[in-house]
Design an enzyme around this catalytic site. Structure first.
Site, PDB file in Angstrom:
ATOM      1  N   ASN A 154       0.641  -1.058  -0.012  1.00 29.57           N
ATOM      2  CA  ASN A 154      -0.100  -0.012  -0.155  1.00 29.57           C
ATOM      3  C   ASN A 154       0.864   1.147  -0.006  1.00 29.57           C
ATOM      4  O   ASN A 154       0.507   2.334  -0.666  1.00 29.57           O
ATOM      5  CB  ASN A 154      -1.271   0.072   1.280  1.00 29.57           C
ATOM      6  CG  ASN A 154      -0.444   0.065   2.478  1.00 29.57           C
ATOM      7  OD1 ASN A 154       0.850  -0.614   2.713  1.00 29.57           O
ATOM      8  ND2 ASN A 154      -1.018   0.471   3.522  1.00 29.57           N
ATOM      9  N   GLU A 156       4.356  -4.871  12.149  1.00 30.05           N
ATOM     10  CA  GLU A 156       3.265  -3.651  11.873  1.00 30.05           C
ATOM     11  C   GLU A 156       1.881  -4.167  11.325  1.00 30.05           C
ATOM     12  O   GLU A 156       2.190  -4.507  10.042  1.00 30.05           O
ATOM     13  CB  GLU A 156       3.782  -2.457  11.188  1.00 30.05           C
ATOM     14  CG  GLU A 156       4.989  -1.844  11.641  1.00 30.05           C
ATOM     15  CD  GLU A 156       4.626  -1.063  12.719  1.00 30.05           C
ATOM     16  OE1 GLU A 156       3.384  -0.568  12.920  1.00 30.05           O
ATOM     17  OE2 GLU A 156       5.443  -0.568  13.621  1.00 30.05           O
ATOM     18  N   CYS A 210      -3.268   1.737   6.589  1.00 29.77           N
ATOM     19  CA  CYS A 210      -3.626   0.807   7.727  1.00 29.77           C
ATOM     20  C   CYS A 210      -4.313   1.880   8.937  1.00 29.77           C
ATOM     21  O   CYS A 210      -5.030   1.145   9.786  1.00 29.77           O
ATOM     22  CB  CYS A 210      -2.400   0.254   8.522  1.00 29.77           C
ATOM     23  SG  CYS A 210      -1.115   1.340   8.727  1.00 29.77           S
ATOM     24  N   GLU A 254       7.901   1.772  14.513  1.00 29.13           N
ATOM     25  CA  GLU A 254       8.735   2.299  13.496  1.00 29.13           C
ATOM     26  C   GLU A 254       8.935   3.889  13.796  1.00 29.13           C
ATOM     27  O   GLU A 254       7.831   4.357  14.470  1.00 29.13           O
ATOM     28  CB  GLU A 254       8.117   1.955  12.133  1.00 29.13           C
ATOM     29  CG  GLU A 254       8.356   0.641  11.755  1.00 29.13           C
ATOM     30  CD  GLU A 254       7.933   0.133  10.553  1.00 29.13           C
ATOM     31  OE1 GLU A 254       7.239   0.858   9.877  1.00 29.13           O
ATOM     32  OE2 GLU A 254       8.499  -0.975  10.060  1.00 29.13           O
TER      33      GLU A 254
HETATM   34  P1  NAD Z   1      -0.569  -8.938   3.466  1.00 31.74           P
HETATM   35  O1  NAD Z   1      -0.277  -9.593   5.121  1.00 31.74           O
HETATM   36  O2  NAD Z   1      -1.369  -9.947   2.678  1.00 31.74           O
HETATM   37  O3  NAD Z   1       0.949  -9.150   2.799  1.00 31.74           O
HETATM   38  C1  NAD Z   1       2.075  -8.377   3.488  1.00 31.74           C
HETATM   39  C2  NAD Z   1       3.470  -9.072   2.976  1.00 31.74           C
HETATM   40  O4  NAD Z   1       3.451 -10.256   3.256  1.00 31.74           O
HETATM   41  C3  NAD Z   1       3.591  -9.225   1.490  1.00 31.74           C
HETATM   42  O5  NAD Z   1       4.620  -8.867   0.942  1.00 31.74           O
HETATM   43  C4  NAD Z   1       3.084 -10.551   1.114  1.00 31.74           C
HETATM   44  O6  NAD Z   1       3.487 -10.975  -0.041  1.00 31.74           O
HETATM   45  C5  NAD Z   1       3.541 -11.095   2.341  1.00 31.74           C
HETATM   46  N1  NAD Z   1       2.930 -12.423   2.526  1.00 31.74           N
HETATM   47  C6  NAD Z   1       1.565 -12.741   2.290  1.00 31.74           C
HETATM   48  N2  NAD Z   1       1.167 -13.868   2.607  1.00 31.74           N
HETATM   49  C7  NAD Z   1       2.449 -14.664   3.420  1.00 31.74           C
HETATM   50  C8  NAD Z   1       2.886 -15.586   4.214  1.00 31.74           C
HETATM   51  N3  NAD Z   1       1.732 -16.666   4.186  1.00 31.74           N
HETATM   52  N4  NAD Z   1       4.142 -15.951   4.415  1.00 31.74           N
HETATM   53  C9  NAD Z   1       4.818 -14.620   4.488  1.00 31.74           C
HETATM   54  N5  NAD Z   1       4.614 -13.609   3.753  1.00 31.74           N
HETATM   55  C10 NAD Z   1       3.316 -13.407   3.290  1.00 31.74           C
HETATM   56  O7  NAD Z   1      -1.111  -7.752   3.437  1.00 31.74           O
HETATM   57  P2  NAD Z   1      -1.360  -6.597   2.479  1.00 31.74           P
HETATM   58  O8  NAD Z   1      -2.428  -7.130   1.679  1.00 31.74           O
HETATM   59  O9  NAD Z   1       0.108  -6.555   1.526  1.00 31.74           O
HETATM   60  O10 NAD Z   1      -1.259  -5.408   3.098  1.00 31.74           O
HETATM   61  C11 NAD Z   1      -2.362  -4.957   3.646  1.00 31.74           C
HETATM   62  C12 NAD Z   1      -2.271  -5.119   5.218  1.00 31.74           C
HETATM   63  O11 NAD Z   1      -1.403  -4.407   5.679  1.00 31.74           O
HETATM   64  C13 NAD Z   1      -3.590  -4.595   5.941  1.00 31.74           C
HETATM   65  O12 NAD Z   1      -3.967  -5.043   6.847  1.00 31.74           O
HETATM   66  C14 NAD Z   1      -3.026  -3.334   6.553  1.00 31.74           C
HETATM   67  O13 NAD Z   1      -3.623  -2.790   7.645  1.00 31.74           O
HETATM   68  C15 NAD Z   1      -1.580  -3.797   6.859  1.00 31.74           C
HETATM   69  N6  NAD Z   1      -0.699  -2.544   6.945  1.00 31.74           N
HETATM   70  C16 NAD Z   1      -0.237  -2.287   8.365  1.00 31.74           C
HETATM   71  C17 NAD Z   1       0.669  -1.140   8.509  1.00 31.74           C
HETATM   72  C18 NAD Z   1       1.158  -0.845   9.809  1.00 31.74           C
HETATM   73  O14 NAD Z   1       2.010   0.154   9.944  1.00 31.74           O
HETATM   74  N7  NAD Z   1       0.693  -1.235  10.947  1.00 31.74           N
HETATM   75  C19 NAD Z   1       1.220  -0.329   7.254  1.00 31.74           C
HETATM   76  C20 NAD Z   1       0.808  -0.731   6.115  1.00 31.74           C
HETATM   77  C21 NAD Z   1      -0.142  -1.843   5.928  1.00 31.74           C
END
Ligand code: NAD
Length: 479
Positions: A150, A248, A282, A458
């Site tokens: 994102n 995060e 997020c 962070e």
């Molecule tokens: P996601 O959890 O699907 O993916 C995040 C990362 O993890 C990606 O690089 C993905 O390829 C990898 N991934 C996915 N499945 C995996 C697995 N089984 N094992 C290892 N790695 C894996 O999340 P997303 O859809 O990319 O992002 C959206 C989410 O991220 C939302 O829930 C959002 O709130 C959160 N987010 C949190 C913050 C924060 O600072 N707290 C910031 C941005 C996004």
């Protein structure tokens, strides 16, 4: 300009030759943009080998020299704003001008963190038993960073900058949705002169590579940003090697609006963040708890804000909101809206796909009111441009409902009296809180969640310390 995603091992950028690939899709058109190499467990092993060979020398580099390289990277990134913003806007569909802002903000992150690298000092204490007691800060060692799509510049930077400032080598595994943006970003670091082997970047295959990453005893820390579901999975994988992990994770931010708040200002502020990046933020405000006395006024003001958004292609300068980043994201939102409506919610604006847009994962900015507490969208992170409204008559009750979530990333409130502002600031449970504003992410301040929103911080001094071990040493000597 690099025009296709690459991976980086031992100072060499490699492309798709001899590797399986996956296609990167433009979310505005659903057309293939480019193919990306799919790395695997063997690439993790290779990356670790190079990181290991570099860790000792890099960890011993003076903080001031690491800061110089970070500042140089900021300068190079600042000179490539348009090139990187173009890739970002094509890959995730954010309007180009907003993509430029993310890249510019990236230069500020680098510059701020460089300042911290200049000041990574330890402490000295007097010991009750004589001698000298010191606390030294050492880099944790090899770090793996796994990031979401994102903020495809900001998220990798929040791992790269503090890890490198602290003296860690890093293996970055950026999201599959935006691999060219990551490639162009990492090139700024290597062009700035970061030594070969200090930064590696691997693309694709999240599950296979994360298993290899967590199984490695050479990788000492994993910094992950993404969904709570994946975060929980990775936390389990960290147990075997007792790996240091910062997470995060997801959010489901409440907003409490009191009857003495500036209603127009509250609607404008919250709309800005709710519809930024098509709601894929997020800390986006999601659950709105409105004092019954001002609920209709606030709703109308928010609807006006939502309807002022121009939904369109990321390359069209008139667009102020792009599509969702992938098809699954839109389907999830449509299901959550249907569930809320079936349980009694009203669609005040939006609620579906924009008329006339037959390609692209677009969804209208949406405002739902009278949403019951048992609607799924009240508990599941929507991660999209949908504001969910309900009302309250008693402030304590509103705070209790706002806190009644497994998440605890950001909370917001809008109120007039100082007493109310302080009460809300004290009682809302979250890692970051905005009172009369939505600005909760600052370079200087710690950012992160409580409860299922994560572990660790962070940003600010706290962010760098996540990449450092403390070593207490007691030295005594003969008189
Ligand atoms: P996601 O959890 O699907 O993916 C995040 C990362 O993890 C990606 O690089 C993905 O390829 C990898 N991934 C996915 N499945 C995996 C697995 N089984 N094992 C290892 N790695 C894996 O999340 P997303 O859809 O990319 O992002 C959206 C989410 O991220 C939302 O829930 C959002 O709130 C959160 N987010 C949190 C913050 C924060 O600072 N707290 C910031 C941005 C996004």
């Amino acid at each position: 300009m690099t025009t296709s995603p690459q991976y980086l091992i031992g100072g060499t950028y490699l492309d798709t030759t001899d590797l399986p690939t996956f296609s990167v899709i433009n979310p505005c058109t659903e057309e293939v943009l480019w193919d990306c190499p799919q790395c695997g467990a063997e690439h993790v092993a290779e990356a670790v080998k190079h990181a290991k060979a570099s860790q000792k020398t890099w960890g011993a580099t003076h903080g001031a020299d690491r800061a110089t390289l970070l500042r140089k990277t900021a300068e190079i990134l600042g000179g490539r704003v348009d090139e990187i913003a173009r890739a970002l806007s094509l890959e995730i569909g954010r309007p180009f001008a907003q993509a430029q802002n993310e890249v510019r903000r990236g230069t500020e992150i680098l510059t701020w963190v460089a300042g911290e690298a200049d000041r990574l000092f330890g402490e000295t204490m007097t010991s009750r038993s004589g001698g000298r007691l010191t606390v030294k800060r050492d880099p944790v060692g090899i770090v793996a960073g796994i990031t979401p799509w994102n903020f495809p510049v900001g998220q990798p930077l929040q791992k790269l900058a503090p890890a490198l400032a602290a003296g860690c080598t890093i293996i970055l595994r950026p999201a599959e949705v935006a691999p060219l943006t990551a490639t162009l970003l990492v090139k700024c670091f290597t062009d700035a002169g970061f030594p070969d082997g200090v930064i590696q970047m691997l693309q694709g295959a999240p599950q296979e590579m994360s298993k290899a990453i967590f199984a490695s005893t050479d990788i000492r820390k994993v910094a992950f940003t993404g969904s709570t579901a994946v975060g929980k999975l990775l936390l389990g994988q960290a147990a075997d090697t007792v790996k240091r992990t910062s997470l995060e994770l997801g959010g489901h931010s409440p907003v409490v609006v009191c009857d003495d708040a500036d209603i127009e200002a509250a609607a404008a502020e919250t709309a800005m963040l709710k519809f930024a990046n098509a709601g894929q933020v997020c800390i986006a405000p999601t659950r709105f708890y409105l004092d019954e006395k001002i609920a209709e006024d606030f709703t109308q003001a928010l609807v006006k804000q939502a309807e002022a958004r121009v939904v369109g292609d990321s390359q069209d300068p008139a667009s102020t909101m792009g599509p969702l980043a992938h098809a699954g994201q839109r389907q999830k939102l449509e299901d959550l809206i249907a569930d809320a409506v079936a349980k009694g919610a009203r669609i005040r604006t939006g609620g579906g796909r924009p008329i006339g847009k037959n390609a692209g994962y677009f969804l209208q900015p949406t405002v739902l009111d009278q949403v019951p507490d048992d609607a799924r969208i009240m508990h599941e992170e929507p991660f999209g441009p949908v504001a969910v409204l309900t009302t309250f008559t008693d402030l304590d009750d509103a705070i209790a409902r706002a806190n009644n979530s497994e998440y605890g990333l950001a909370s917001y409130a809008f109120a007039g009296s100082l007493a109310r502002c302080e009460k809300l600031a004290d009682e809302l449970e979250a890692g970051v809180v905005g009172i009369n504003n939505i600005e909760v992410s600052h370079h200087e301040a710690p950012f992160g969640g409580i409860k299922a929103s994560g572990i660790g911080r962070e940003g600010g001094r706290y962010g760098i310390l996540e990449y450092m071990n403390v070593k207490a040493t007691h030295i005594t000597w003969a008189a």
